[in-house]
Design a protein around this motif. Structure first.
Motif, PDB file in Angstrom:
ATOM      1  N   GLY A   1       0.819  -1.209   0.000  1.00 33.75           N
ATOM      2  CA  GLY A   1       0.000   0.000   0.000  1.00 33.75           C
ATOM      3  C   GLY A   1       0.850   1.254   0.000  1.00 33.75           C
ATOM      4  N   ARG A   2       1.921   1.241   0.796  1.00 33.67           N
ATOM      5  CA  ARG A   2       2.797   2.410   0.842  1.00 33.67           C
ATOM      6  C   ARG A   2       3.532   2.597  -0.479  1.00 33.67           C
ATOM      7  NH1 ARG A   2       3.403   6.017   4.168  1.00 33.67           N
ATOM      8  NH2 ARG A   2       2.176   4.967   5.772  1.00 33.67           N
ATOM      9  N   ALA A   3       3.923   1.485  -1.119  1.00 34.32           N
ATOM     10  CA  ALA A   3       4.563   1.585  -2.434  1.00 34.32           C
ATOM     11  C   ALA A   3       3.590   2.184  -3.452  1.00 34.32           C
ATOM     12  CB  ALA A   3       5.041   0.213  -2.891  1.00 34.32           C
ATOM     13  N   ALA A   4       2.325   1.785  -3.388  1.00 35.11           N
ATOM     14  CA  ALA A   4       1.320   2.347  -4.284  1.00 35.11           C
ATOM     15  C   ALA A   4       1.157   3.842  -4.045  1.00 35.11           C
ATOM     16  CB  ALA A   4      -0.021   1.632  -4.091  1.00 35.11           C
ATOM     17  N   LEU A   5       1.203   4.255  -2.785  1.00 36.74           N
ATOM     18  CA  LEU A   5       1.069   5.681  -2.464  1.00 36.74           C
ATOM     19  C   LEU A   5       2.238   6.469  -3.036  1.00 36.74           C
ATOM     20  CD1 LEU A   5      -0.587   7.814  -0.900  1.00 36.74           C
ATOM     21  CD2 LEU A   5       0.863   7.327   1.079  1.00 36.74           C
ATOM     22  N   ARG A   6       3.465   5.940  -2.900  1.00 36.45           N
ATOM     23  CA  ARG A   6       4.632   6.631  -3.460  1.00 36.45           C
ATOM     24  C   ARG A   6       4.526   6.770  -4.969  1.00 36.45           C
ATOM     25  NH1 ARG A   6       7.525   3.382   0.180  1.00 36.45           N
ATOM     26  NH2 ARG A   6       8.108   1.971  -1.517  1.00 36.45           N
ATOM     27  N   ALA A   7       3.908   5.781  -5.604  1.00 38.33           N
ATOM     28  CA  ALA A   7       3.758   5.824  -7.061  1.00 38.33           C
ATOM     29  C   ALA A   7       2.591   6.688  -7.511  1.00 38.33           C
ATOM     30  CB  ALA A   7       3.591   4.403  -7.603  1.00 38.33           C
ATOM     31  N   GLY A   8       1.800   7.187  -6.570  1.00 38.84           N
ATOM     32  CA  GLY A   8       0.665   8.033  -6.909  1.00 38.84           C
ATOM     33  C   GLY A   8      -0.644   7.286  -7.080  1.00 38.84           C
TER      34      GLY A   8
ATOM     35  N   ALA B   1      -4.880  -0.637   2.453  1.00 36.90           N
ATOM     36  CA  ALA B   1      -5.010  -0.186   3.843  1.00 36.90           C
ATOM     37  C   ALA B   1      -6.344  -0.636   4.440  1.00 36.90           C
ATOM     38  CB  ALA B   1      -4.873   1.334   3.915  1.00 36.90           C
ATOM     39  N   GLU B   2      -7.414  -0.547   3.662  1.00 40.31           N
ATOM     40  CA  GLU B   2      -8.724  -0.969   4.157  1.00 40.31           C
ATOM     41  C   GLU B   2      -8.766  -2.477   4.388  1.00 40.31           C
ATOM     42  OE1 GLU B   2     -10.988   0.815   5.269  1.00 40.31           O
ATOM     43  OE2 GLU B   2     -10.620   2.813   4.454  1.00 40.31           O
TER      44      GLU B   2
ATOM     45  N   LEU C   1      -8.120  -6.260  11.347  1.00 37.69           N
ATOM     46  CA  LEU C   1      -7.687  -5.929  12.700  1.00 37.69           C
ATOM     47  C   LEU C   1      -8.804  -6.197  13.706  1.00 37.69           C
ATOM     48  CD1 LEU C   1      -5.811  -2.567  11.988  1.00 37.69           C
ATOM     49  CD2 LEU C   1      -4.796  -4.810  12.456  1.00 37.69           C
ATOM     50  N   PRO C   2      -8.455  -6.481  14.945  1.00 39.44           N
ATOM     51  CA  PRO C   2      -9.480  -6.740  15.971  1.00 39.44           C
ATOM     52  C   PRO C   2     -10.184  -5.460  16.378  1.00 39.44           C
ATOM     53  CG  PRO C   2      -7.306  -6.674  16.970  1.00 39.44           C
ATOM     54  CD  PRO C   2      -7.087  -6.603  15.480  1.00 39.44           C
ATOM     55  N   ALA C   3     -11.367  -5.591  16.919  1.00 30.00           N
ATOM     56  CA  ALA C   3     -12.085  -4.449  17.474  1.00 30.00           C
ATOM     57  C   ALA C   3     -11.362  -3.970  18.733  1.00 30.00           C
ATOM     58  CB  ALA C   3     -13.519  -4.836  17.802  1.00 30.00           C
ATOM     59  N   PRO C   4     -11.543  -2.709  19.113  1.00 28.64           N
ATOM     60  CA  PRO C   4     -10.906  -2.204  20.335  1.00 28.64           C
ATOM     61  C   PRO C   4     -11.242  -3.063  21.541  1.00 28.64           C
ATOM     62  CG  PRO C   4     -11.858  -0.395  19.074  1.00 28.64           C
ATOM     63  CD  PRO C   4     -12.310  -1.662  18.411  1.00 28.64           C
ATOM     64  N   GLY C   5     -10.225  -3.443  22.304  1.00 31.19           N
ATOM     65  CA  GLY C   5     -10.411  -4.270  23.484  1.00 31.19           C
ATOM     66  C   GLY C   5     -10.407  -5.761  23.210  1.00 31.19           C
TER      67      GLY C   5
ATOM     68  N   ALA D   1      -1.628  -2.216  13.481  1.00 28.20           N
ATOM     69  CA  ALA D   1      -2.716  -1.240  13.601  1.00 28.20           C
ATOM     70  C   ALA D   1      -2.181   0.182  13.526  1.00 28.20           C
ATOM     71  CB  ALA D   1      -3.463  -1.451  14.917  1.00 28.20           C
ATOM     72  N   VAL D   2      -1.052   0.436  14.184  1.00 27.34           N
ATOM     73  CA  VAL D   2      -0.446   1.768  14.134  1.00 27.34           C
ATOM     74  C   VAL D   2      -0.052   2.127  12.708  1.00 27.34           C
ATOM     75  CG1 VAL D   2       1.498   3.171  14.922  1.00 27.34           C
ATOM     76  CG2 VAL D   2       0.381   1.591  16.512  1.00 27.34           C
ATOM     77  N   SER D   3       0.618   1.207  12.027  1.00 29.00           N
ATOM     78  CA  SER D   3       1.059   1.468  10.652  1.00 29.00           C
ATOM     79  C   SER D   3      -0.110   1.647   9.700  1.00 29.00           C
ATOM     80  CB  SER D   3       1.956   0.321  10.165  1.00 29.00           C
ATOM     81  OG  SER D   3       3.119   0.223  10.949  1.00 29.00           O
ATOM     82  N   CYS D   4      -1.187   0.903   9.945  1.00 31.23           N
ATOM     83  CA  CYS D   4      -2.377   1.021   9.099  1.00 31.23           C
ATOM     84  C   CYS D   4      -2.993   2.410   9.229  1.00 31.23           C
ATOM     85  CB  CYS D   4      -3.381  -0.055   9.479  1.00 31.23           C
ATOM     86  SG  CYS D   4      -4.882  -0.050   8.476  1.00 31.23           S
TER      87      CYS D   4
END
Length: 340
Positions: free
Chosen positions: A27-34, A43-44, A50-54, A64-67
């Motif tokens: 995803g980050r590579a795609a972002l760098r490429a525009g 990213a979605e 990812l788990p729900a909070p708690g 989760a942080v990187s996402c």
């Protein structure tokens, strides 16, 4: 022997985390490429896994942080600065206290968005905190430290503390050269900003070789059609305009305009920067009506992104409303810094 489909496959927590990290990397590579759509899709996909909070989960918390940070960067590139700040602050809240790198990246992104919104004091506070975190990373991360110093340099340039900007850029460049070599493509963004700094001080002849070097490095790295390349061409166009080489400036700016149109569409903030500079080219040629048309388009975009009271919007509004037609109403060339 064929595997028994009735027996569920065992997926280790490590492999699941690794798969999600790889997806974020793509995803980050795609972002760098525009490719904003591709970056958003990946990213979605990670966010849905990812788990729900708690909720307890075998997936490592850094995913989760990187996402959230990737989603925040996408929002920024879609001109949603408030949304970007919100996501990066959320990533900061869930990042462990001892994960200095994650916390540094979040504060770096928040500070850069606040700078764009002309919230300069808040931006400086966030960026200085990011620099401090980067310097305290173990093991040392020269790339991260350089990124934070570069962002702080852009802020100092924007508020006309040119000596501080030069010092921060110089330290960032030294760190990158030590880590990567003297001519690595990833140095392009610092040369882009050094050119912008010279431009801001009216030293256009000194700015030109820096801008051209940024373009050459970028073409070897991200490629000639990347967002970075579009930004580099815009800076070169602004510099050539300052030198009075109007035809060359127009060529560079139109190349940037075409790239931004294909990458972001016609209503993106970076497009407003190019339109403003193209208006200044037309104004310098005496075509004041066409210049004002370009400035009106730029003002409309910036007003949507930055708000009605932002200094850039106020300056363009004054320029467009002026009754003078002798060329002195020119908005002047603008060179935008790039945080990464």
């Amino acid at each position: 022997m064929q595997p028994d489909a009735s027996v569920p496959a065992i997926v280790s927590p490590l492999s699941r985390t690794a798969r999600l990290r790889r997806r974020l990397g793509r995803g980050r590579a795609a972002l760098r490429a525009g490719d904003l759509a591709g970056a958003q899709r990946r990213a979605e996909q990670v966010r849905c896994a990812l788990p729900a909070p708690g909720e307890r989960s075998p997936v490592a918390g850094d995913v989760a942080v990187s996402c959230l940070q990737l989603l925040g960067d996408i929002r920024r590139d879609r001109d949603d600065l408030d949304g970007a700040v919100r996501l990066h602050r959320q990533s900061l809240r869930i990042a462990p206290d001892d994960d200095r790198r994650a916390r540094c990246l979040a504060q770096l992104r928040v500070g850069d968005c606040l700078r764009l919104q002309a919230q300069y004091a808040d931006s400086e506070r966030e960026l200085r905190a990011a620099v401090d975190l980067a310097r305290r990373c173990e093991p040392p991360d020269p790339m991260l430290t350089a990124a934070t110093l570069n962002a702080l340099g852009i802020l100092c340039k924007d508020i006309r503390r040119f000596h501080d900007a030069a010092r921060h850029y110089g330290e960032a460049l030294a760190l990158l050269r030590s880590a990567l070599g003297a001519d690595h493509p990833r140095l392009a963004f610092v040369f882009h900003n050094l050119a912008g700094l010279e431009h801001a001080q009216g030293r256009y002849a000194a700015a030109e070789p820096l801008a051209r070097h940024a373009i050459a490095l970028r073409e070897r790295g991200d490629g000639p059609t990347s967002p970075g390349a579009a930004g580099d061409l815009a800076v070169l166009g602004a510099v050539l305009l300052g030198l009075g080489r109007l035809s060359e400036a127009e060529v560079a700016l139109n190349r940037s305009r075409r790239l931004w149109t294909s990458l972001r569409g016609v209503d993106h903030y970076e497009m407003a920067v190019v339109l403003s500079n193209l208006g200044s080219v037309l104004d310098a040629r005496g075509d004041h009506d066409a210049a004002r048309s370009h400035w009106r388009q730029a003002r409309r975009i910036k007003q949507r992104v930055l708000g009605d009271r932002h200094p850039e919007v106020v300056a363009l509004r004054h320029t467009v409303r002026s009754d003078r037609t002798d060329g002195s109403t020119s908005a002047g060339a603008v060179a935008v810094g790039r945080a990464t």
